[in-house]
Design a protein around this motif. Structure first.
Motif, PDB file in Angstrom:
ATOM      1  N   ASP A 184     -10.888  -8.478  -9.748  1.00 50.14           N
ATOM      2  CA  ASP A 184     -10.868  -9.699 -10.479  1.00 50.14           C
ATOM      3  C   ASP A 184      -9.486 -10.475  -9.811  1.00 50.14           C
ATOM      4  O   ASP A 184      -8.722 -11.155 -10.541  1.00 50.14           O
ATOM      5  N   LEU A 185      -9.934 -10.486  -8.462  1.00 50.97           N
ATOM      6  CA  LEU A 185      -8.924 -11.354  -7.764  1.00 50.97           C
ATOM      7  C   LEU A 185      -9.526 -12.289  -6.777  1.00 50.97           C
ATOM      8  O   LEU A 185     -10.663 -11.985  -6.250  1.00 50.97           O
ATOM      9  N   ASN A 186      -8.905 -13.322  -6.544  1.00 47.48           N
ATOM     10  CA  ASN A 186      -9.396 -14.467  -5.508  1.00 47.48           C
ATOM     11  C   ASN A 186      -8.160 -14.734  -4.493  1.00 47.48           C
ATOM     12  O   ASN A 186      -7.154 -14.698  -4.849  1.00 47.48           O
ATOM     13  N   VAL A 187      -8.689 -14.691  -3.297  1.00 45.58           N
ATOM     14  CA  VAL A 187      -7.611 -14.823  -2.218  1.00 45.58           C
ATOM     15  C   VAL A 187      -8.037 -16.112  -1.453  1.00 45.58           C
ATOM     16  O   VAL A 187      -9.427 -16.142  -1.044  1.00 45.58           O
ATOM     17  N   ARG A 188      -7.270 -17.012  -1.090  1.00 48.29           N
ATOM     18  CA  ARG A 188      -7.588 -18.019  -0.231  1.00 48.29           C
ATOM     19  C   ARG A 188      -6.618 -18.322   0.774  1.00 48.29           C
ATOM     20  O   ARG A 188      -5.527 -18.337   0.708  1.00 48.29           O
ATOM     21  N   TYR A 189      -7.247 -18.352   2.149  1.00 43.98           N
ATOM     22  CA  TYR A 189      -6.319 -18.601   3.312  1.00 43.98           C
ATOM     23  C   TYR A 189      -6.347 -20.219   3.679  1.00 43.98           C
ATOM     24  O   TYR A 189      -7.448 -20.736   4.060  1.00 43.98           O
ATOM     25  N   ALA A 190      -5.064 -20.739   3.794  1.00 42.84           N
ATOM     26  CA  ALA A 190      -5.004 -21.923   4.315  1.00 42.84           C
ATOM     27  C   ALA A 190      -4.131 -21.998   5.483  1.00 42.84           C
ATOM     28  O   ALA A 190      -3.811 -23.103   5.937  1.00 42.84           O
ATOM     29  N   VAL A 191      -3.955 -20.829   6.088  1.00 38.02           N
ATOM     30  CA  VAL A 191      -3.378 -20.525   7.411  1.00 38.02           C
ATOM     31  C   VAL A 191      -4.216 -19.678   8.405  1.00 38.02           C
ATOM     32  O   VAL A 191      -5.111 -19.246   7.861  1.00 38.02           O
ATOM     33  N   HIS A 192      -3.820 -19.789   9.610  1.00 40.43           N
ATOM     34  CA  HIS A 192      -4.581 -18.924  10.514  1.00 40.43           C
ATOM     35  C   HIS A 192      -4.048 -17.342  10.342  1.00 40.43           C
ATOM     36  O   HIS A 192      -3.220 -17.030   9.524  1.00 40.43           O
ATOM     37  N   GLY A 244       0.817  -1.181   0.068  1.00 39.46           N
ATOM     38  CA  GLY A 244      -0.008   0.175  -0.019  1.00 39.46           C
ATOM     39  C   GLY A 244       0.750   1.198   0.127  1.00 39.46           C
ATOM     40  O   GLY A 244       2.014   1.222   0.370  1.00 39.46           O
ATOM     41  N   ASN A 245       0.393   2.327  -0.454  1.00 43.15           N
ATOM     42  CA  ASN A 245      -0.898   2.785  -0.686  1.00 43.15           C
ATOM     43  C   ASN A 245      -1.241   2.699  -2.146  1.00 43.15           C
ATOM     44  O   ASN A 245      -0.462   3.388  -2.813  1.00 43.15           O
ATOM     45  N   ILE A 246      -2.205   1.882  -2.761  1.00 43.06           N
ATOM     46  CA  ILE A 246      -2.671   1.501  -4.004  1.00 43.06           C
ATOM     47  C   ILE A 246      -3.267   2.833  -4.578  1.00 43.06           C
ATOM     48  O   ILE A 246      -4.419   3.101  -4.206  1.00 43.06           O
ATOM     49  N   THR A 247      -2.568   3.579  -5.549  1.00 41.88           N
ATOM     50  CA  THR A 247      -3.259   4.687  -6.271  1.00 41.88           C
ATOM     51  C   THR A 247      -3.583   4.146  -7.534  1.00 41.88           C
ATOM     52  O   THR A 247      -4.412   5.024  -8.175  1.00 41.88           O
ATOM     53  N   GLY A 248      -3.148   3.175  -8.240  1.00 44.36           N
ATOM     54  CA  GLY A 248      -3.467   2.833  -9.458  1.00 44.36           C
ATOM     55  C   GLY A 248      -4.254   1.610  -9.448  1.00 44.36           C
ATOM     56  O   GLY A 248      -5.295   1.732  -8.989  1.00 44.36           O
ATOM     57  N   THR A 249      -3.873   0.622 -10.524  1.00 46.46           N
ATOM     58  CA  THR A 249      -5.008  -0.707 -10.438  1.00 46.46           C
ATOM     59  C   THR A 249      -4.026  -1.969 -10.112  1.00 46.46           C
ATOM     60  O   THR A 249      -2.780  -2.229 -10.740  1.00 46.46           O
ATOM     61  N   PHE A 250      -4.683  -2.752  -9.603  1.00 49.89           N
ATOM     62  CA  PHE A 250      -4.251  -4.153  -9.314  1.00 49.89           C
ATOM     63  C   PHE A 250      -5.231  -5.104  -9.848  1.00 49.89           C
ATOM     64  O   PHE A 250      -6.302  -5.247  -9.417  1.00 49.89           O
ATOM     65  N   ASP A 251      -5.058  -5.632 -11.015  1.00 47.92           N
ATOM     66  CA  ASP A 251      -5.882  -6.532 -11.866  1.00 47.92           C
ATOM     67  C   ASP A 251      -5.501  -8.082 -11.505  1.00 47.92           C
ATOM     68  O   ASP A 251      -4.398  -8.614 -12.179  1.00 47.92           O
ATOM     69  N   GLY A 252      -6.255  -8.803 -10.895  1.00 43.94           N
ATOM     70  CA  GLY A 252      -5.770 -10.149 -10.576  1.00 43.94           C
ATOM     71  C   GLY A 252      -6.237 -10.997 -11.661  1.00 43.94           C
ATOM     72  O   GLY A 252      -5.674 -12.169 -11.588  1.00 43.94           O
ATOM     73  N   GLY A 253      -6.989 -10.755 -12.587  1.00 44.43           N
ATOM     74  CA  GLY A 253      -7.141 -11.361 -13.814  1.00 44.43           C
ATOM     75  C   GLY A 253      -7.775 -12.599 -13.765  1.00 44.43           C
ATOM     76  O   GLY A 253      -7.750 -13.667 -14.386  1.00 44.43           O
ATOM     77  N   GLY A 254      -8.662 -12.800 -12.576  1.00 45.04           N
ATOM     78  CA  GLY A 254      -9.341 -13.763 -12.255  1.00 45.04           C
ATOM     79  C   GLY A 254      -8.554 -15.120 -11.610  1.00 45.04           C
ATOM     80  O   GLY A 254      -8.882 -16.224 -11.165  1.00 45.04           O
TER      81      GLY A 254
END
Length: 326
Positions: free
Chosen positions: A148-156, A108-118
């Motif tokens: 267009d971003l997916n996040v997956r938590y496999a930990v605490h 951070g701080n994001i002032t542009g674009t973060f495209d996850g592309g799915g």
């Protein structure tokens, strides 16, 4: 053709003039001394974003964004803006190990674009000995966007004292679109605090955003969030002053805290449009005093009327408390 391994600059071609509007030279017949100029354009633009295909590249850009280095080249004639104004494109799924990510602060701080592309970022580690101590992004500015971003938590998650904490973005002042967050939480209900899935002392905690001051649209949170969270807790956002539209909460939350708890937001000052809370969502706190609602725990005076929000269950009122006189 010149190349730049840092992906910071893109080569445009050779020119026989520096004048505005000059066209690249495709062929040159040399009959006398001739001067040609190599012309470059910045990377990180909307049409030429920085690409990220590995966890190492994500961490490297995180460190650049968080540093004071503007990336200015040696030539004083060309000035590159800061890394946080750039556009980024995720080009593949990647696994982010907490042992590496925990060494720095959120991006951070994001002032542009973060495209996850799915694509999907999986937060991974040893669930018995490691926990994630940093969100992915610290803040999205009012001109910034994550999509267009997916996040997956496999930990605490264990973030300590943090006024704003979340699975994806601590604070949003911009736009977040088509972002999903999945929590794979395996702690049993009788687990001790040391082994529960969330340990956060936060002012606001949300499945995607801690404090939303901007716009969130078509976002989804699923899984089970379980542990001690001291602060306003919501499946999508902990606190909302902005607009949350078309978002779905399919996550159950068990919080050991004593603050308001909601399927979409913990405390609400803004607007909810076309949001859905799954009927099998379970919301639970250790104290009987906090407000618990399917949409939100606490709806403050000044919040706009909800539009077409759906909750098909019968376990909770839509709002834990609607305090119009606050």
């Amino acid at each position: 053709e010149p190349t730049d391994s840092s992906d910071q600059w893109r080569f445009l071609g050779w020119y026989d003039s520096l004048a505005e509007g000059a066209q690249p030279v495709t062929a040159v017949t040399v009959t006398s001394n001739t001067t040609l100029y190599a012309r470059w354009t910045e990377g990180g633009t909307a049409t030429h974003p920085y690409t990220i295909s590995t966890a190492d590249e994500l961490i490297a850009y995180r460190d650049k964004i968080n540093s004071t280095d503007t990336g200015t080249p040696e030539s004083a004639e060309i000035v590159l803006g800061r890394w946080n104004t750039a556009c980024y494109q995720l080009t593949s799924d990647l696994t982010l190990w907490v042992s590496a990510w925990n060494k720095g602060a959120p991006m951070g701080n994001i002032t542009g674009t973060f495209d996850g592309g799915g694509h999907t970022i999986t937060i991974e580690g040893d669930p018995d000995t490691e926990s994630c101590r940093s969100s992915l992004f610290q803040q999205v500015a009012n001109t910034g966007e994550i999509k267009d971003l997916n996040v997956r938590y496999a930990v605490h998650m264990e973030m300590g004292s943090n006024p704003e904490a979340a699975g994806v973005v601590c604070r949003n002042d911009g736009t977040i679109t088509n972002v999903t967050c999945q929590y794979r939480l395996e702690a049993e209900p009788e687990a001790t605090e040391d082994t529960t899935s969330i340990q956060i002392n936060a002012g606001q905690f949300g499945g995607i955003v801690g404090n939303n001051q901007g716009t969130m649209e078509n976002c989804t949170v699923s899984g089970r969030i379980e542990g001690r969270i001291d602060g306003y807790v919501g499946g999508i956002a902990g606190q909302n002053y902005g607009t949350i539209k078309g978002c779905t909460a399919s996550c159950s939350i068990r919080s050991g805290g004593t603050f308001p708890l909601g399927g979409i937001v913990g405390i609400h000052f803004g607007k909810l449009i076309n949001c859905t809370v799954a009927s099998d969502v379970i919301l639970e706190v250790s104290s009987t005093s906090p407000e618990i609602g399917a949409f939100g725990g606490y709806k403050m005076r000044g919040a706009q009327p909800d539009e077409n929000c759906i909750y098909n269950g019968n376990q909770y009122e839509e709002w834990g408390k609607e305090d119009w006189d606050a």
